[in-house]
Design an enzyme around this catalytic site. Structure first.
Site, PDB file in Angstrom:
ATOM      1  N   LYS A 158       0.841  -1.196   0.000  1.00  0.00           N
ATOM      2  CA  LYS A 158       0.000   0.000   0.000  1.00  0.00           C
ATOM      3  C   LYS A 158       0.879   1.248   0.000  1.00  0.00           C
ATOM      4  O   LYS A 158       1.845   1.340   0.758  1.00  0.00           O
ATOM      5  CB  LYS A 158      -0.910   0.006   1.240  1.00  0.00           C
TER       6      LYS A 158
ATOM      7  N   ASP B 102      -0.307  -0.123  -4.596  1.00  0.00           N
ATOM      8  CA  ASP B 102      -1.737   0.192  -4.574  1.00  0.00           C
ATOM      9  C   ASP B 102      -1.963   1.492  -3.818  1.00  0.00           C
ATOM     10  O   ASP B 102      -1.649   1.582  -2.629  1.00  0.00           O
ATOM     11  CB  ASP B 102      -2.482  -0.971  -3.895  1.00  0.00           C
TER      12      ASP B 102
ATOM     13  N   ASN C  50      -5.045   3.142  -3.720  1.00  0.00           N
ATOM     14  CA  ASN C  50      -6.434   3.272  -3.266  1.00  0.00           C
ATOM     15  C   ASN C  50      -7.045   4.640  -3.557  1.00  0.00           C
ATOM     16  O   ASN C  50      -7.644   5.269  -2.686  1.00  0.00           O
ATOM     17  CB  ASN C  50      -6.564   2.928  -1.785  1.00  0.00           C
TER      18      ASN C  50
ATOM     19  N   GLU D 159      -2.059   0.204  -8.696  1.00  0.00           N
ATOM     20  CA  GLU D 159      -3.489  -0.076  -8.564  1.00  0.00           C
ATOM     21  C   GLU D 159      -4.230   1.161  -8.067  1.00  0.00           C
ATOM     22  O   GLU D 159      -3.739   1.863  -7.182  1.00  0.00           O
ATOM     23  CB  GLU D 159      -3.664  -1.232  -7.573  1.00  0.00           C
TER      24      GLU D 159
ATOM     25  N   GLU E 109     -11.877  -2.630  -8.353  1.00  0.00           N
ATOM     26  CA  GLU E 109     -12.580  -3.030  -7.136  1.00  0.00           C
ATOM     27  C   GLU E 109     -13.712  -2.067  -6.786  1.00  0.00           C
ATOM     28  O   GLU E 109     -14.648  -2.451  -6.093  1.00  0.00           O
ATOM     29  CB  GLU E 109     -11.615  -3.177  -5.959  1.00  0.00           C
TER      30      GLU E 109
ATOM     31  N   ASP F 247     -14.636  -7.548  -8.814  1.00  0.00           N
ATOM     32  CA  ASP F 247     -14.983  -7.714  -7.401  1.00  0.00           C
ATOM     33  C   ASP F 247     -16.327  -8.431  -7.331  1.00  0.00           C
ATOM     34  O   ASP F 247     -17.275  -8.058  -8.025  1.00  0.00           O
ATOM     35  CB  ASP F 247     -15.062  -6.350  -6.710  1.00  0.00           C
TER      36      ASP F 247
ATOM     37  N   HIS G 282      -9.879  -8.598  -7.326  1.00  0.00           N
ATOM     38  CA  HIS G 282      -9.751  -8.010  -5.996  1.00  0.00           C
ATOM     39  C   HIS G 282     -10.350  -8.985  -4.983  1.00  0.00           C
ATOM     40  O   HIS G 282     -11.392  -9.591  -5.229  1.00  0.00           O
ATOM     41  CB  HIS G 282     -10.524  -6.682  -5.942  1.00  0.00           C
TER      42      HIS G 282
ATOM     43  N   GLU H 174      -5.862 -11.997  -5.771  1.00  0.00           N
ATOM     44  CA  GLU H 174      -5.441 -11.449  -4.483  1.00  0.00           C
ATOM     45  C   GLU H 174      -5.838 -12.376  -3.334  1.00  0.00           C
ATOM     46  O   GLU H 174      -6.896 -13.008  -3.354  1.00  0.00           O
ATOM     47  CB  GLU H 174      -6.083 -10.069  -4.276  1.00  0.00           C
TER      48      GLU H 174
END
Length: 437
Positions: A219, A247, A249, A273, A302, A325, A352, A383
């Protein structure tokens, strides 16, 4: 047997994952992994279980939306639903009044996913098969009949979808046998949540490497210097030949995303991501174009609302990895459409997962994708996050960093009843204890 649906219950189930920073990222700093958990009762005694995933506050809103949809389901038989599944999907997503709350996005679509996930679970149980096997054994025409092609025929027609599925019949048995023997390749996000200390990160990486993990996600997005330090630490831990993904987010604007990721390019991430808003298709396209010379792809999905947005992401060459997702889109029905579109554009699907039950659910979809659609494992992985599996009656099985195909009938999202009662919000014992502290 018809299995007439006589009732639907939905409960707000929340786990206090924020206490230890599990799931923490640049935008969601204190998530309490939660679910709107649906149980369908039938006159035969057979039950279906489904859920959608949330982060704590607001789960009660999704519960309210599920209750609003319940009247469209109760009284119908499973036979009636699955014999015209496209029609039933459209009934739920196109109610003349409720579609104003979406259409096919937001809370009402999360609720639709929870209800439909329970219907698919019920169908798989009625057939005595795990959901992936129910799909794999279906005639291509029946698969196509479950998909609503409205708004995507400019990219994927019913005939094209049918042809794809028919063409993929070759080698299908061998691929199924391969999955049963080897499982589907996975990557881990459990080592590097943003709120974890360096010591915790090192220990988790060491343990994961010993367990056979070769693909790791980190992250990023809160602080550039911190990201450089953490990415360097992880890259040193996993070595030059293992795979690293990052990622953000949805943390950045477009120019900021390009600049920030360029600064992390020395660590050779396979993808960035969710670099920006999940709705910004052209922004993702600009980021993809700018990062291509660095060999870094863009992954997202996602929080992509529906098949129409996925269609445009693919048309715009805005992503190099499709992340479906199981609870954001309209259940299996809509995910089937996205798997087929991704195959047409030759973009790999890397689902995801994590959260509450997302690993349990999405493993079925990616097994179907490999066996019956893509027939490829190139640049593909699913994942895995090692949290909360103990609360499910058929938890995921990971062997040598691969998802082993589920054997129990259904969609793997039945929760342990004592866990549901303990973590039901706000009356469960876990929450009473928390509130009394």
């Amino acid at each position: 047997m018809l299995h007439r649906i006589i009732g639907l219950t939905v409960r707000d189930v929340r786990f206090q994952t924020s206490v230890e920073q599990h799931g923490s990222d640049a935008m969601h700093t204190d998530p309490d992994y939660s679910a709107a958990y649906v149980v369908i009762d039938t006159d035969s005694g057979l039950r279906g279980f489904g859920l959608t995933f949330t982060l704590g506050k607001g789960t009660e809103i999704v519960v309210g939306a599920v209750e609003a949809l319940a009247g469209l389901l109760v009284g119908k038989s499973l036979h009636d639903i699955v014999s015209d599944f496209r029609g039933f999907y459209r009934l739920l997503t196109s109610d003349g009044q409720m579609r104003w709350l979406g259409p096919e996005k937001g809370v009402i679509h999360l609720a639709t996913a929870a209800v439909l996930n329970a219907v698919w679970d019920l169908w798989a149980r009625a057939e005595g098969k795990p959901l992936w096997k129910l799909l794999v054994d279906m005639d291509p025409k029946q698969i196509v009949s479950c998909i609503d092609f409205r708004y995507i025929t400019d990219v994927l027609t019913e005939k094209e979808a049918l042809d794809m599925l028919v063409n993929a019949q070759e080698g299908k048995k061998q691929r199924e046998d391969q999955m049963l023997k080897e499982g589907y390749p996975a990557y881990t996000t459990s080592c590097a949540w943003l709120g974890y200390s360096d010591q915790q990160l090192k220990q988790l990486c060491t343990d994961a490497l010993k367990s056979g993990w070769t693909k790791f996600k980190v992250k990023v997005g809160a602080d550039l210097e911190d990201d450089i330090r953490r990415c360097r630490l992880i890259r040193q831990m996993i070595g030059p030949n293992n795979t690293l993904m990052i990622d953000a987010n949805q943390r950045w604007d477009v120019a900021e995303a390009i600049s920030w990721v360029s600064s992390l390019s020395e660590f050779k991430p396979l993808w960035i991501e969710e670099p920006t808003s999940p709705d910004d298709i052209l922004g993702h396209a600009a980021i993809s174009k700018a990062l291509a010379p660095l060999g870094i792809g863009v992954a997202t999905g996602e929080q992509c609302a529906n098949r129409v947005m996925f269609k445009q992401f693919l048309q715009a060459s805005a992503l190099q990895f499709v992340q479906i997702d199981s609870c954001r889109l309209g259940s299996v029905n809509e995910n089937l459409a996205v798997l087929l579109m991704a195959h047409k554009f030759q973009v790999p699907v890397c689902p995801h997962a994590g959260g509450v039950g997302l690993c349990e659910l999405v493993q079925h979809l990616i097994l179907f994708d490999y066996i019956c659609v893509s027939a490829s494992l190139s640049n593909r992985m699913c994942e895995f996050v090692d949290h909360l599996h103990e609360h499910f009656t058929s938890p995921v099985v990971i062997q040598d960093a691969h998802y082993m195909p589920p054997k129990d009938p259904g969609y793997s999202c039945e929760m342990v009843e004592s866990s549901v009662q303990r973590h039901q919000y706000p009356e469960g014992d876990a929450w009473k204890l928390h509130m009394n502290k």
